[in-house]
Design a protein around this motif. Structure first.
Motif, PDB file in Angstrom:
ATOM      1  N   TYR A  41       2.308 -13.516 -18.353  1.00  0.00           N
ATOM      2  CA  TYR A  41       1.271 -13.018 -19.237  1.00  0.00           C
ATOM      3  C   TYR A  41       1.186 -11.503 -19.159  1.00  0.00           C
ATOM      4  O   TYR A  41       0.676 -10.943 -18.205  1.00  0.00           O
ATOM      5  N   SER A  43      -0.149 -10.067 -21.914  1.00  0.00           N
ATOM      6  CA  SER A  43      -1.471 -10.088 -22.535  1.00  0.00           C
ATOM      7  C   SER A  43      -1.876 -11.553 -22.685  1.00  0.00           C
ATOM      8  O   SER A  43      -1.029 -12.431 -22.772  1.00  0.00           O
ATOM      9  N   GLN A  44      -3.167 -11.820 -22.744  1.00  0.00           N
ATOM     10  CA  GLN A  44      -3.662 -13.191 -22.824  1.00  0.00           C
ATOM     11  C   GLN A  44      -3.183 -13.901 -24.078  1.00  0.00           C
ATOM     12  O   GLN A  44      -2.966 -15.096 -24.083  1.00  0.00           O
ATOM     13  N   ASP A  45      -3.027 -13.161 -25.160  1.00  0.00           N
ATOM     14  CA  ASP A  45      -2.717 -13.777 -26.444  1.00  0.00           C
ATOM     15  C   ASP A  45      -1.236 -14.045 -26.662  1.00  0.00           C
ATOM     16  O   ASP A  45      -0.882 -14.867 -27.497  1.00  0.00           O
ATOM     17  N   ASN A  46      -0.370 -13.348 -25.947  1.00  0.00           N
ATOM     18  CA  ASN A  46       1.051 -13.451 -26.234  1.00  0.00           C
ATOM     19  C   ASN A  46       1.859 -13.601 -24.942  1.00  0.00           C
ATOM     20  O   ASN A  46       2.414 -12.621 -24.444  1.00  0.00           O
TER      21      ASN A  46
END
Length: 159
Positions: A41, A43-46
């Motif tokens: 991770y 970033s949390q989104d990707n």
């Protein structure tokens, strides 16, 4: 689950490192690890998914592992074995992408054993550098490891 972009490529077989065995029935390697996925991770989104795929010979020994890496490249590790199943050499090919440039690195390890199958020497070579004896093991009369020497010497000849 199908690993994206991964199918065995015989062109990537390193000379002297064994051949991939598919078998006649297709399930000779049942129960053996054939792949893994690791999520990293940034970033949390990707999340970035890192894949590893293992290939076996006809004696159920891993002869090659293909992986992608966090640097946008790949890793291929090939292993050759002797008759009793001890690894005798390993080739690690690593490629990273840095500033849109491909940066390859190759490591070679060779292993020597005594008559009892104990590891006595490990040699290492990085890219086209001088091959060195990285580790030398010494055993006592009972076969117990008595000492280990590291970075013993550099060899004058590179086979």
């Amino acid at each position: 689950y199908n690993f994206p972009h991964y199918s065995y490529q015989s062109a990537k077989e390193a000379a002297g490192y064994g051949k991939w065995h598919t078998g006649n029935k297709g399930y000779e390697h049942k129960g053996l690890l054939t792949g893994s996925i690791t999520a990293t991770y940034g970033s949390q989104d990707n999340p970035t998914l890192l894949y590893s795929v293992m290939y076996y010979d006809n004696k159920q020994r891993v002869i090659q592992t293909h992986s992608n890496n966090h640097l946008g490249g790949f890793d291929i590790v090939s292993t050759a074995y002797n008759f009793v199943g001890n690894p005798i050499k390993m080739l690690s090919e690593h490629q990273a992408v840095i500033n849109n440039q491909s940066v390859p690195t190759e490591e070679q390890y060779t292993y020597k054993y005594d008559h009892a199958g104990r590891l006595i020497e490990t040699h290492h070579r990085l890219n086209n550098s001088q091959r060195i004896m990285a580790i030398q093991n010494h055993y006592d009369e009972l076969g117990r490891l008595s000492s280990t020497s590291r970075n013993v010497y550099q060899e004058a000849i590179n086979p």
